[in-house]
Design a protein around this motif. Structure first.
Motif, short mmCIF file in Angstrom:
data_model
loop_
_atom_site.label_atom_id
_atom_site.label_comp_id
_atom_site.label_asym_id
_atom_site.label_seq_id
_atom_site.Cartn_x
_atom_site.Cartn_y
_atom_site.Cartn_z
N GLU A 65 -11.33 3.74 6.14
CA GLU A 65 -10.27 4.09 5.30
C GLU A 65 -9.33 2.48 5.09
O GLU A 65 -9.43 1.81 6.05
CB GLU A 65 -9.54 5.12 6.00
CG GLU A 65 -10.04 6.38 5.87
CD GLU A 65 -9.31 7.50 6.28
OE1 GLU A 65 -8.25 7.71 6.61
OE2 GLU A 65 -10.06 8.72 6.61
N CYS A 87 0.81 -1.26 0.13
CA CYS A 87 -0.20 -0.06 -0.05
C CYS A 87 0.74 1.31 0.09
O CYS A 87 1.64 1.59 0.88
CB CYS A 87 -0.85 0.03 1.41
SG CYS A 87 -2.08 1.58 1.31
N ALA A 104 0.44 7.26 0.37
CA ALA A 104 -1.12 7.94 -0.12
C ALA A 104 -2.20 7.25 -0.06
O ALA A 104 -3.41 7.78 0.20
CB ALA A 104 -0.85 8.47 -1.55
N ALA A 105 -2.31 5.84 -0.10
CA ALA A 105 -3.25 5.33 -0.10
C ALA A 105 -3.76 4.66 1.26
O ALA A 105 -5.11 4.34 1.41
CB ALA A 105 -3.17 4.03 -1.04
N TRP A 106 -2.90 4.69 2.27
CA TRP A 106 -3.23 4.32 3.62
C TRP A 106 -4.50 4.81 4.25
O TRP A 106 -4.95 4.27 5.11
CB TRP A 106 -1.94 4.47 4.47
CG TRP A 106 -2.01 3.72 5.59
CD1 TRP A 106 -1.90 4.22 7.03
CD2 TRP A 106 -1.77 2.15 5.88
NE1 TRP A 106 -2.02 3.54 7.76
CE2 TRP A 106 -1.90 2.14 7.33
CE3 TRP A 106 -1.88 1.12 5.37
CZ2 TRP A 106 -1.78 0.98 8.11
CZ3 TRP A 106 -1.97 0.08 5.64
CH2 TRP A 106 -1.84 -0.29 7.00
N THR A 107 -4.62 6.16 4.01
CA THR A 107 -5.79 6.70 4.37
C THR A 107 -6.83 7.09 3.35
O THR A 107 -7.84 8.10 3.46
CB THR A 107 -5.47 8.25 4.94
OG1 THR A 107 -4.77 8.84 3.92
CG2 THR A 107 -4.41 7.94 6.10
N THR A 108 -6.92 6.43 2.30
CA THR A 108 -8.14 6.47 1.09
C THR A 108 -9.14 5.51 1.70
O THR A 108 -9.03 4.75 2.33
CB THR A 108 -7.61 6.13 -0.20
OG1 THR A 108 -7.05 4.86 -0.15
CG2 THR A 108 -6.59 7.17 -0.74
N LYS A 109 -10.46 6.05 1.30
CA LYS A 109 -11.61 5.24 1.54
C LYS A 109 -11.74 3.83 0.65
O LYS A 109 -11.38 3.71 -0.51
CB LYS A 109 -12.98 5.98 1.31
CG LYS A 109 -13.16 7.18 2.16
CD LYS A 109 -13.65 6.95 3.60
CE LYS A 109 -13.96 8.06 4.25
NZ LYS A 109 -14.50 7.42 5.85
N ARG A 153 -8.49 -2.02 -4.62
CA ARG A 153 -8.22 -0.55 -4.56
C ARG A 153 -6.73 -0.38 -5.16
O ARG A 153 -6.25 0.63 -5.77
CB ARG A 153 -8.18 0.01 -3.10
CG ARG A 153 -7.55 1.24 -2.68
CD ARG A 153 -8.04 2.35 -3.56
NE ARG A 153 -9.54 2.44 -3.17
CZ ARG A 153 -10.59 3.19 -3.52
NH1 ARG A 153 -10.38 4.09 -4.17
NH2 ARG A 153 -11.73 3.18 -2.89
N ASP A 181 -6.16 1.77 -8.30
CA ASP A 181 -5.47 3.07 -8.31
C ASP A 181 -4.29 3.05 -8.40
O ASP A 181 -3.68 4.34 -8.63
CB ASP A 181 -6.04 3.58 -6.98
CG ASP A 181 -7.69 3.90 -7.13
OD1 ASP A 181 -8.25 3.72 -8.19
OD2 ASP A 181 -8.07 4.04 -5.91
N TYR A 182 -3.30 1.79 -8.18
CA TYR A 182 -2.14 1.98 -8.13
C TYR A 182 -1.28 0.92 -8.84
O TYR A 182 -0.13 0.87 -8.60
CB TYR A 182 -1.53 1.99 -6.58
CG TYR A 182 -2.40 3.18 -5.69
CD1 TYR A 182 -1.64 4.46 -5.75
CD2 TYR A 182 -3.47 2.90 -5.04
CE1 TYR A 182 -2.20 5.21 -5.01
CE2 TYR A 182 -3.87 3.96 -4.21
CZ TYR A 182 -3.36 5.25 -4.01
OH TYR A 182 -4.06 6.07 -3.57
#
Length: 176
Positions: free
Chosen positions: A40, A27, A30-35, A154, A158-159
């Motif tokens: 999250e 992860c 930047a993704a650690w706190t995405t919904k 996710r 996204d990544y």
């Protein structure tokens, strides 16, 4: 037959936790706190682990809270908001989550090793899981995989993170 069942369950807990661990490691910050739906990313990992841990126990929430890992990491568990009917607000640091994965893995091995044919056949201590203790273990693995799949989606979408398939074993080493 009992030894075979226990080995299968331990192997599959290991594989599920390897999958979750790899999500945690891959992860991006930047993704650690995405919904991920209502939670999250860090909250999904904690939710997954706290219920993996809880379902390995006897259903007594007070005993659960007094485990040495919980006492030693009191700040990480806060007010146990996961057991309340509300969306969690606490965010979790990756080092704590990593240590919680290791705790759950060790606990799964210990709990499964101690199971007997009799203990596996008794009714679940969790009123909302109306089946045997053996099936609770399978349910628990499915729960870990369900949330790992959300995280994988996710990371892939996204990544562009690819995720290996784990058969069993710890630590995560190879995929097939």
């Amino acid at each position: 037959m009992l030894d075979t069942f226990k080995q299968v369950i331990v192997n599959q807990f290991d594989a599920a936790l390897c999958t979750l661990s790899t999500c945690i490691e891959q992860c991006p910050d930047a993704a650690w706190t995405t919904k991920i739906a209502n939670y999250e990313f860090s909250q999904v990992t904690f939710h997954t682990l706290i219920f993996a841990d809880f379902y390995l126990g006897d259903g007594d929430e007070q005993t659960f809270r007094r485990q040495p890992f919980h006492v030693d990491n009191e700040g990480g568990f806060g007010d146990y908001e996961e057991f309340e009917n509300r969306v969690p607000v606490t965010l979790y640091e990756r080092p704590f989550i990593r240590s919680y994965v290791a705790h759950c893995r060790a606990k799964a091995s210990e709990v499964i090793a101690a199971e007997t044919a009799e203990s596996l056949s008794v009714r679940s201590p969790f009123s909302w899981l109306p089946f045997s203790r053996a099936e609770v273990h399978v349910y628990n693995i499915r729960h870990i995989q369900h949330h790992a799949a959300q995280l994988i989606l996710r990371l892939r979408r996204d990544y562009q993170q690819d995720m290996p398939w784990f058969k069993s074993g710890w630590p995560p080493k190879s995929a097939s």
